[in-house]
Design a protein around this motif. Structure first.
Motif, PDB file in Angstrom:
ATOM      1  N   SER A  15       0.861  -1.094  -0.058  1.00  0.00           N
ATOM      2  CA  SER A  15      -0.220  -0.137  -0.008  1.00  0.00           C
ATOM      3  C   SER A  15       0.806   1.385   0.125  1.00  0.00           C
ATOM      4  O   SER A  15       0.590   2.291  -0.830  1.00  0.00           O
ATOM      5  N   SER A  16       1.957   1.249   0.734  1.00  0.00           N
ATOM      6  CA  SER A  16       2.864   2.339   0.592  1.00  0.00           C
ATOM      7  C   SER A  16       3.480   2.393  -0.773  1.00  0.00           C
ATOM      8  O   SER A  16       3.806   3.716  -1.302  1.00  0.00           O
ATOM      9  N   ALA A  17       3.690   1.519  -1.178  1.00  0.00           N
ATOM     10  CA  ALA A  17       4.602   1.474  -2.747  1.00  0.00           C
ATOM     11  C   ALA A  17       3.149   2.320  -3.720  1.00  0.00           C
ATOM     12  O   ALA A  17       3.565   3.053  -4.375  1.00  0.00           O
ATOM     13  N   ALA A  18       2.040   1.828  -3.459  1.00  0.00           N
ATOM     14  CA  ALA A  18       1.015   2.230  -4.319  1.00  0.00           C
ATOM     15  C   ALA A  18       0.896   3.793  -4.161  1.00  0.00           C
ATOM     16  O   ALA A  18       0.532   4.501  -5.213  1.00  0.00           O
ATOM     17  N   ALA A  19       0.979   4.141  -2.799  1.00  0.00           N
ATOM     18  CA  ALA A  19       0.548   5.666  -2.624  1.00  0.00           C
ATOM     19  C   ALA A  19       1.671   6.339  -3.103  1.00  0.00           C
ATOM     20  O   ALA A  19       1.614   7.457  -3.728  1.00  0.00           O
ATOM     21  N   HIS A  20       3.083   5.513  -3.264  1.00  0.00           N
ATOM     22  CA  HIS A  20       4.248   6.532  -3.830  1.00  0.00           C
ATOM     23  C   HIS A  20       4.039   6.734  -5.260  1.00  0.00           C
ATOM     24  O   HIS A  20       4.385   7.674  -5.893  1.00  0.00           O
ATOM     25  N   PHE A  21       3.448   5.568  -5.932  1.00  0.00           N
ATOM     26  CA  PHE A  21       3.312   5.463  -7.401  1.00  0.00           C
ATOM     27  C   PHE A  21       2.289   6.949  -7.485  1.00  0.00           C
ATOM     28  O   PHE A  21       2.327   7.656  -8.798  1.00  0.00           O
ATOM     29  N   ARG A  22       1.369   7.075  -6.801  1.00  0.00           N
ATOM     30  CA  ARG A  22       0.248   8.110  -6.787  1.00  0.00           C
ATOM     31  C   ARG A  22       0.783   9.365  -6.820  1.00  0.00           C
ATOM     32  O   ARG A  22       0.559  10.345  -7.491  1.00  0.00           O
ATOM     33  N   GLU A  23       1.771   9.593  -5.690  1.00  0.00           N
ATOM     34  CA  GLU A  23       2.511  10.756  -5.617  1.00  0.00           C
ATOM     35  C   GLU A  23       3.384  11.133  -6.518  1.00  0.00           C
ATOM     36  O   GLU A  23       3.503  12.289  -6.938  1.00  0.00           O
ATOM     37  N   HIS A  24       3.726  10.279  -7.625  1.00  0.00           N
ATOM     38  CA  HIS A  24       4.513  10.407  -8.916  1.00  0.00           C
ATOM     39  C   HIS A  24       3.375  10.647 -10.150  1.00  0.00           C
ATOM     40  O   HIS A  24       3.745  10.823 -11.284  1.00  0.00           O
ATOM     41  N   GLY A  25       2.050  10.786  -9.717  1.00  0.00           N
ATOM     42  CA  GLY A  25       1.080  10.840 -10.672  1.00  0.00           C
ATOM     43  C   GLY A  25       0.793   9.858 -11.702  1.00  0.00           C
ATOM     44  O   GLY A  25       0.069   9.894 -12.594  1.00  0.00           O
ATOM     45  N   VAL A  26       1.197   8.671 -11.126  1.00  0.00           N
ATOM     46  CA  VAL A  26       0.589   7.431 -11.663  1.00  0.00           C
ATOM     47  C   VAL A  26      -0.501   6.955 -11.130  1.00  0.00           C
ATOM     48  O   VAL A  26      -0.786   6.715  -9.861  1.00  0.00           O
ATOM     49  N   PRO A  27      -1.542   6.651 -11.977  1.00  0.00           N
ATOM     50  CA  PRO A  27      -2.898   6.098 -11.529  1.00  0.00           C
ATOM     51  C   PRO A  27      -2.615   4.829 -11.219  1.00  0.00           C
ATOM     52  O   PRO A  27      -1.931   4.183 -11.833  1.00  0.00           O
ATOM     53  N   VAL A  28      -3.426   4.481 -10.019  1.00  0.00           N
ATOM     54  CA  VAL A  28      -3.356   3.035  -9.431  1.00  0.00           C
ATOM     55  C   VAL A  28      -4.884   2.724  -9.293  1.00  0.00           C
ATOM     56  O   VAL A  28      -5.680   3.475  -8.479  1.00  0.00           O
ATOM     57  N   PHE A  29      -5.125   1.343  -9.574  1.00  0.00           N
ATOM     58  CA  PHE A  29      -6.412   0.641  -9.436  1.00  0.00           C
ATOM     59  C   PHE A  29      -6.059  -0.098  -8.299  1.00  0.00           C
ATOM     60  O   PHE A  29      -5.124  -1.248  -8.387  1.00  0.00           O
ATOM     61  N   ASP A  30      -6.727   0.075  -7.106  1.00  0.00           N
ATOM     62  CA  ASP A  30      -6.811  -0.702  -5.825  1.00  0.00           C
ATOM     63  C   ASP A  30      -7.991  -1.977  -5.921  1.00  0.00           C
ATOM     64  O   ASP A  30      -9.037  -1.769  -5.584  1.00  0.00           O
ATOM     65  N   ALA A  31      -7.362  -3.245  -6.218  1.00  0.00           N
ATOM     66  CA  ALA A  31      -8.587  -4.211  -6.376  1.00  0.00           C
ATOM     67  C   ALA A  31      -9.147  -4.617  -5.015  1.00  0.00           C
ATOM     68  O   ALA A  31     -10.254  -4.677  -4.961  1.00  0.00           O
ATOM     69  N   GLU A 178      11.126   4.344   3.583  1.00  0.00           N
ATOM     70  CA  GLU A 178      11.824   5.539   2.985  1.00  0.00           C
ATOM     71  C   GLU A 178      12.879   4.902   1.969  1.00  0.00           C
ATOM     72  O   GLU A 178      12.784   5.673   1.060  1.00  0.00           O
ATOM     73  N   ASN A 179      13.546   4.108   2.214  1.00  0.00           N
ATOM     74  CA  ASN A 179      14.428   3.547   1.345  1.00  0.00           C
ATOM     75  C   ASN A 179      13.943   2.730   0.255  1.00  0.00           C
ATOM     76  O   ASN A 179      14.092   2.762  -0.802  1.00  0.00           O
ATOM     77  N   MET A 180      12.747   2.030   0.601  1.00  0.00           N
ATOM     78  CA  MET A 180      11.856   1.521  -0.434  1.00  0.00           C
ATOM     79  C   MET A 180      11.434   2.677  -1.547  1.00  0.00           C
ATOM     80  O   MET A 180      11.361   2.480  -2.782  1.00  0.00           O
ATOM     81  N   ARG A 181      10.899   3.851  -0.902  1.00  0.00           N
ATOM     82  CA  ARG A 181      10.566   4.777  -1.870  1.00  0.00           C
ATOM     83  C   ARG A 181      11.596   5.456  -2.759  1.00  0.00           C
ATOM     84  O   ARG A 181      11.623   5.960  -3.994  1.00  0.00           O
ATOM     85  N   THR A 182      13.004   5.324  -2.258  1.00  0.00           N
ATOM     86  CA  THR A 182      13.828   5.905  -3.073  1.00  0.00           C
ATOM     87  C   THR A 182      13.986   4.744  -4.272  1.00  0.00           C
ATOM     88  O   THR A 182      14.424   5.313  -5.341  1.00  0.00           O
ATOM     89  N   ASP A 183      14.010   3.396  -4.013  1.00  0.00           N
ATOM     90  CA  ASP A 183      14.426   2.607  -4.863  1.00  0.00           C
ATOM     91  C   ASP A 183      13.177   2.574  -5.866  1.00  0.00           C
ATOM     92  O   ASP A 183      13.287   2.439  -7.051  1.00  0.00           O
ATOM     93  N   LEU A 184      11.883   2.866  -5.520  1.00  0.00           N
ATOM     94  CA  LEU A 184      10.883   3.095  -6.321  1.00  0.00           C
ATOM     95  C   LEU A 184      10.931   4.178  -7.244  1.00  0.00           C
ATOM     96  O   LEU A 184      10.501   3.987  -8.408  1.00  0.00           O
ATOM     97  N   ASP A 185      11.574   5.309  -6.734  1.00  0.00           N
ATOM     98  CA  ASP A 185      11.803   6.449  -7.680  1.00  0.00           C
ATOM     99  C   ASP A 185      12.590   6.046  -8.763  1.00  0.00           C
ATOM    100  O   ASP A 185      12.477   6.427  -9.981  1.00  0.00           O
ATOM    101  N   GLY A 186      13.589   5.374  -8.582  1.00  0.00           N
ATOM    102  CA  GLY A 186      14.333   4.664  -9.645  1.00  0.00           C
ATOM    103  C   GLY A 186      13.644   3.840 -10.639  1.00  0.00           C
ATOM    104  O   GLY A 186      13.702   4.070 -11.747  1.00  0.00           O
ATOM    105  N   LEU A 187      12.707   3.012 -10.094  1.00  0.00           N
ATOM    106  CA  LEU A 187      12.026   2.050 -10.783  1.00  0.00           C
ATOM    107  C   LEU A 187      11.403   3.057 -11.939  1.00  0.00           C
ATOM    108  O   LEU A 187      11.034   2.267 -12.885  1.00  0.00           O
ATOM    109  N   ILE A 188      10.548   3.861 -11.253  1.00  0.00           N
ATOM    110  CA  ILE A 188       9.606   4.396 -12.159  1.00  0.00           C
ATOM    111  C   ILE A 188      10.291   4.992 -13.328  1.00  0.00           C
ATOM    112  O   ILE A 188       9.633   5.256 -14.359  1.00  0.00           O
TER     113      ILE A 188
END
Length: 208
Positions: A15-31, A178-188
């Protein structure tokens, strides 16, 4: 448009990863969130018919429904046959809407992504993972959670090692979020460079 499937076991940080995607403006569908909507709307008459006594005041009583299907695989399968097609259609409609709006990436957040074969509806898969002791600490800290409930939930999910092995990308949330979010920044940023193809198959399946 690139379609990303985001998954992870309970307490892994999905859920934290999904929220970070949204913060980047990426639309997320939560099943999971959509299932909650179904239990208050479209699925109510279907579940009321198949599972008498599990609805109250025009909505599905999740506790009563859980009690009905507990330890009864055939009942759980019957429930999934009602809910799953509705969720899949909503996902497809969501993706078509995001594509029409010009989104370069869209995410489907699906806890049981591999367990339900949903990887066939995405271009790439991302699994959020953490060591078992951290997962356990996070989940057991939730109100009303017990060891028994936790193990029952884990029993329905693919093992973390198997999930990691099947995912295209793995996000480690075992240190800090926070480390996960940093990694997710790079992945995005990496995902933005990729082209998707699954929409060619999904586009004709949009509901009218």
């Amino acid at each position: 448009m690139l379609v990303v499937g985001l998954t992870g076991g309970i307490g892994m940080g999905k859920s934290s990863a999904a929220a970070h995607f949204r913060e980047h403006g990426v639309p997320v569908f939560d099943a999971d969130a959509y299932v909650h909507q179904l239990y208050e709307g479209e699925a109510v008459p279907l579940i009321k018919s198949a599972f008498p006594g599990t609805t109250r005041a025009g909505r599905v009583d999740r506790a009563l429904l859980a009690k009905d299907v507990a330890g009864r695989p055939e009942r759980l399968k019957a429930l999934e046959e009602i809910v799953h097609p509705l969720v899949v259609q909503a996902e497809i409609d969501f993706l078509c809407d995001q594509e029409a709006a010009g989104a370069p990436i869209a995410v489907l957040e699906i806890p049981l992504l591999f367990e339900t074969g949903a990887e066939a509806r995405v271009d790439v898969t991302v699994a959020v993972s953490a060591p078992h002791h951290i997962q356990s600490e996070r989940v057991l800290d939730r109100p009303g959670m017990t060891e028994h409930k936790f193990e029952a939930l884990r029993g329905r999910q693919l093992g973390d090692a198997d999930r990691r092995g099947r995912a295209d990308y793995v996000l480690d949330s075992g240190t800090t979020l926070e480390n996960m979010r940093t990694d997710l920044d790079g992945l995005i940023e990496s995902l933005k460079l990729q082209q998707g193809s699954v929409m060619e198959r999904l586009r004709p399946l949009r509901s009218s």
